[in-house]
Design an enzyme around this catalytic site. Structure first.
Site, PDB file in Angstrom:
ATOM      1  N   GLU A  96     114.782 109.721 -38.806  1.00 59.57           N
ATOM      2  CA  GLU A  96     115.118 110.345 -39.233  1.00 59.57           C
ATOM      3  C   GLU A  96     114.194 110.420 -40.538  1.00 59.57           C
ATOM      4  O   GLU A  96     113.141 110.591 -39.998  1.00 59.57           O
ATOM      5  CB  GLU A  96     115.225 108.607 -40.517  1.00 59.57           C
ATOM      6  CG  GLU A  96     116.825 108.482 -39.813  1.00 59.57           C
ATOM      7  CD  GLU A  96     117.289 106.626 -40.307  1.00 59.57           C
ATOM      8  OE1 GLU A  96     118.375 106.422 -40.445  1.00 59.57           O
ATOM      9  OE2 GLU A  96     115.895 106.265 -40.657  1.00 59.57           O
ATOM     10  N   CYS A 109     108.805 113.476 -45.884  1.00 65.29           N
ATOM     11  CA  CYS A 109     108.423 112.155 -44.814  1.00 65.29           C
ATOM     12  C   CYS A 109     108.961 112.510 -43.412  1.00 65.29           C
ATOM     13  O   CYS A 109     110.093 112.490 -42.769  1.00 65.29           O
ATOM     14  CB  CYS A 109     108.755 111.150 -45.147  1.00 65.29           C
ATOM     15  SG  CYS A 109     108.070 109.678 -44.630  1.00 65.29           S
ATOM     16  N   CYS A 116     107.967 103.033 -32.468  1.00 66.80           N
ATOM     17  CA  CYS A 116     107.004 102.511 -32.788  1.00 66.80           C
ATOM     18  C   CYS A 116     106.745 101.512 -31.712  1.00 66.80           C
ATOM     19  O   CYS A 116     107.052 100.430 -31.746  1.00 66.80           O
ATOM     20  CB  CYS A 116     106.261 103.046 -34.471  1.00 66.80           C
ATOM     21  SG  CYS A 116     105.164 102.876 -34.148  1.00 66.80           S
ATOM     22  N   CYS A 120     103.809  96.172 -36.102  1.00 57.93           N
ATOM     23  CA  CYS A 120     103.257  96.005 -37.565  1.00 57.93           C
ATOM     24  C   CYS A 120     104.432  94.574 -38.480  1.00 57.93           C
ATOM     25  O   CYS A 120     105.751  94.824 -38.153  1.00 57.93           O
ATOM     26  CB  CYS A 120     103.092  96.853 -38.558  1.00 57.93           C
ATOM     27  SG  CYS A 120     101.886  98.162 -38.111  1.00 57.93           S
ATOM     28  N   SER A 220      96.666 102.612 -42.824  1.00 52.46           N
ATOM     29  CA  SER A 220      97.145 101.721 -43.403  1.00 52.46           C
ATOM     30  C   SER A 220      96.320 100.370 -43.255  1.00 52.46           C
ATOM     31  O   SER A 220      96.431  99.835 -42.237  1.00 52.46           O
ATOM     32  CB  SER A 220      98.419 101.314 -42.538  1.00 52.46           C
ATOM     33  OG  SER A 220      99.350 102.049 -42.630  1.00 52.46           O
ATOM     34  N   HIS A 222      96.665  97.366 -45.269  1.00 50.62           N
ATOM     35  CA  HIS A 222      96.973  96.266 -45.748  1.00 50.62           C
ATOM     36  C   HIS A 222      96.332  94.492 -45.147  1.00 50.62           C
ATOM     37  O   HIS A 222      96.870  93.959 -45.957  1.00 50.62           O
ATOM     38  CB  HIS A 222      97.503  95.738 -44.419  1.00 50.62           C
ATOM     39  CG  HIS A 222      99.407  97.152 -44.781  1.00 50.62           C
ATOM     40  ND1 HIS A 222      99.020  97.902 -45.384  1.00 50.62           N
ATOM     41  CD2 HIS A 222      99.601  97.861 -43.046  1.00 50.62           C
ATOM     42  CE1 HIS A 222      99.937  99.016 -44.893  1.00 50.62           C
ATOM     43  NE2 HIS A 222      99.956  98.770 -43.590  1.00 50.62           N
ATOM     44  N   CYS A 339     109.788 102.899 -47.373  1.00 47.53           N
ATOM     45  CA  CYS A 339     108.506 102.551 -46.845  1.00 47.53           C
ATOM     46  C   CYS A 339     108.748 101.939 -45.580  1.00 47.53           C
ATOM     47  O   CYS A 339     109.172 100.462 -46.021  1.00 47.53           O
ATOM     48  CB  CYS A 339     107.215 102.669 -47.095  1.00 47.53           C
ATOM     49  SG  CYS A 339     106.871 103.991 -48.192  1.00 47.53           S
TER      50      CYS A 339
HETATM   51  N1  SAH Z   1     102.448 104.155 -38.337  1.00 46.53           N
HETATM   52  C1  SAH Z   1     102.054 105.295 -39.221  1.00 46.53           C
HETATM   53  C2  SAH Z   1     103.115 105.626 -40.710  1.00 46.53           C
HETATM   54  C3  SAH Z   1     104.308 104.940 -40.476  1.00 46.53           C
HETATM   55  S1  SAH Z   1     104.668 104.221 -41.757  1.00 46.53           S
HETATM   56  C4  SAH Z   1     101.400 103.751 -40.367  1.00 46.53           C
HETATM   57  O1  SAH Z   1     101.211 102.770 -39.903  1.00 46.53           O
HETATM   58  O2  SAH Z   1     100.472 104.704 -40.886  1.00 46.53           O
HETATM   59  C5  SAH Z   1     103.589 104.231 -43.761  1.00 46.53           C
HETATM   60  C6  SAH Z   1     103.523 103.476 -44.800  1.00 46.53           C
HETATM   61  O3  SAH Z   1     104.553 102.819 -44.933  1.00 46.53           O
HETATM   62  C7  SAH Z   1     102.591 102.602 -43.813  1.00 46.53           C
HETATM   63  O4  SAH Z   1     101.995 102.280 -44.855  1.00 46.53           O
HETATM   64  C8  SAH Z   1     103.127 101.242 -43.508  1.00 46.53           C
HETATM   65  O5  SAH Z   1     102.887  99.855 -43.407  1.00 46.53           O
HETATM   66  C9  SAH Z   1     104.765 101.234 -44.694  1.00 46.53           C
HETATM   67  N2  SAH Z   1     105.693 100.102 -44.438  1.00 46.53           N
HETATM   68  C10 SAH Z   1     105.932  99.805 -43.053  1.00 46.53           C
HETATM   69  N3  SAH Z   1     106.401  98.422 -43.486  1.00 46.53           N
HETATM   70  C11 SAH Z   1     106.996  98.668 -44.710  1.00 46.53           C
HETATM   71  C12 SAH Z   1     107.318  97.602 -45.388  1.00 46.53           C
HETATM   72  N4  SAH Z   1     108.464  97.057 -45.171  1.00 46.53           N
HETATM   73  N5  SAH Z   1     107.321  97.919 -46.859  1.00 46.53           N
HETATM   74  C13 SAH Z   1     106.453  99.172 -47.650  1.00 46.53           C
HETATM   75  N6  SAH Z   1     105.764 100.076 -46.781  1.00 46.53           N
HETATM   76  C14 SAH Z   1     105.757  99.792 -45.386  1.00 46.53           C
END
Ligand code: SAH
Length: 359
Positions: A96, A109, A116, A120, A220, A222, A339
């Protein structure tokens, strides 16, 4: 008649590679430039439509080569104008991509992998496990098809590598795609219009820092302690915070440019005032801006989205300490385009190669 599989695909070749291929095939090299422009600037992938090539050459090219484009098989439009495009790849896998109309500039995006490996704890894509890397052709094609569908081939837009996948876990193809997108004979997208978001693969960040075409970097983050980050972002057990922050400091940044630190706020987990203050300390010597992302909750994700009030308190603490902070608006949640919500059902790899096996 040959099938597409035995003809080389030109869609993922950088211009220099295309020139080398033509040279080797005895085709004058300037034709490579013409073909590259048709594909990447004009979005034309049918040799027959390349009208500045002779009829004979067009016929010859189509017997020798192919130009593949993933099939657009779905398109959802959110009530907020965000659109989600579903592509089917040559092997029937699906990915997507998302179009966000106003952040403030139009943003695409795009995905870098099917699934992946990073796993996470709050991300639906991670639930799929890792299926495979995308090719440079498949990465570039998302941009080409989005631009065509939205009639933006002539317009400016930003690209964020924030779709499915970890872009630095597919380094070669991602960089090759960025070179194709940057090419003056293609869409000529300047690296400052591209943001690569990574979970923090330290050696790859160092490598990226040496690239002539270096995109903006988003990390990222967090969490602010190794114990907590290790629990929600497993790769932190391999590249802990101290190493990650040190790598960020080694990235050469142009004046006024900063690294974005994404911080997903999980209610009652990493969103306390103490977390905010630790974040200030952690990033004290980094040219940083912080992008807070209130969790996009989903069934199966064991966290909640904090209240707006909690988000505001967190943001205010950062701002009071002089940090640049923004709160990411959740876009396209009604079509599951926000996201962390990108997942295509039915292609989970049960033997999922996840972060643990990369460590
Ligand atoms: N793998 C890369 C890019 C993909 S995700 C990364 O980790 O940066 C893009 C962003 O969306 C990342 O910051 C990720 O942590 C965030 N993300 C993932 N799941 C999410 C969720 N359920 N709610 C909000 N952000 C989320």
């Amino acid at each position: 008649m040959s099938t597409s599989s035995d003809r080389p695909d030109l869609a993922g070749l950088e211009r220099a590679e295309l020139e080398a291929l033509f040279r080797g095939a005895g085709i004058p090299v300037f034709h490579a430039r013409q073909v590259f422009r048709w594909i990447h600037r004009r979005g034309v992938t049918d040799f027959d439509a390349m009208t500045d090539l002779s009829r004979d050459l067009r016929a010859d090219l189509s017997t020798r080569f192919t130009i593949e484009t993933p099939k657009l098989v779905g398109r959802d439009v959110s009530s907020d104008g965000t659109e989600k495009l579903l592509f089917e790849l040559g092997d029937r896998r699906r990915i997507e991509s998302v179009f966000i109309p106003d952040t403030p500039l139009r943003t695409f995006c795009i995905s870098s992998q099917v699934g992946c490996a990073m796993d996470c704890a709050f991300c639906l894509t991670g639930r799929m496990g890792f299926v495979r890397n995308l090719t440079a052709a498949e990465i570039v094609a998302q941009v080409r098809v989005l631009a065509q569908q939205l009639h933006l081939l002539e317009d400016r837009f930003n690209i964020v590598l924030m779709g499915m996948g970890e872009p630095l876990h597919n380094y070669e193809a991602v960089m090759s795609a960025l070179r194709i997108l940057n090419d003056d004979h293609g869409l000529a997208i300047h690296p400052r219009r591209v943001t690569l978001s990574t979970v923090g693969l330290v050696p790859a960040i160092d490598r990226l820092a040496r690239e002539p075409l270096m995109p903006n970097l988003a990390i990222s983050l967090h969490a602010t302690t190794d114990a907590q980050r290790g629990a929600i972002v497993p790769i932190n057990r391999k590249y802990p915070l101290e190493e990650l922050v040190a790598a960020c400091k080694r990235v050469p940044l142009k004046r006024r440019n900063r690294i974005t630190f994404e911080y997903v706020l999980l209610d009652g987990v990493n969103d306390t005032p103490a977390d905010a203050r630790r974040l200030v300390t952690l990033l004290a010597d980094v040219k940083a801006k912080v992008n807070l992302i209130p969790l996009n909750a989903a069934p199966g994700i064991p966290f909640d989205r904090p209240s707006d009030e909690r988000v505001n308190i967190f943001a205010r603490i950062l701002a009071e300490h002089g940090m640049t902070v923004s709160v990411r608006k959740s876009r396209g949640r009604d079509i599951r385009a926000a996201c962390g919500q990108l997942i295509v059902e039915g292609q989970k790899k049960s033997t999922g190669q996840r972060a643990a096996s990369l460590m």
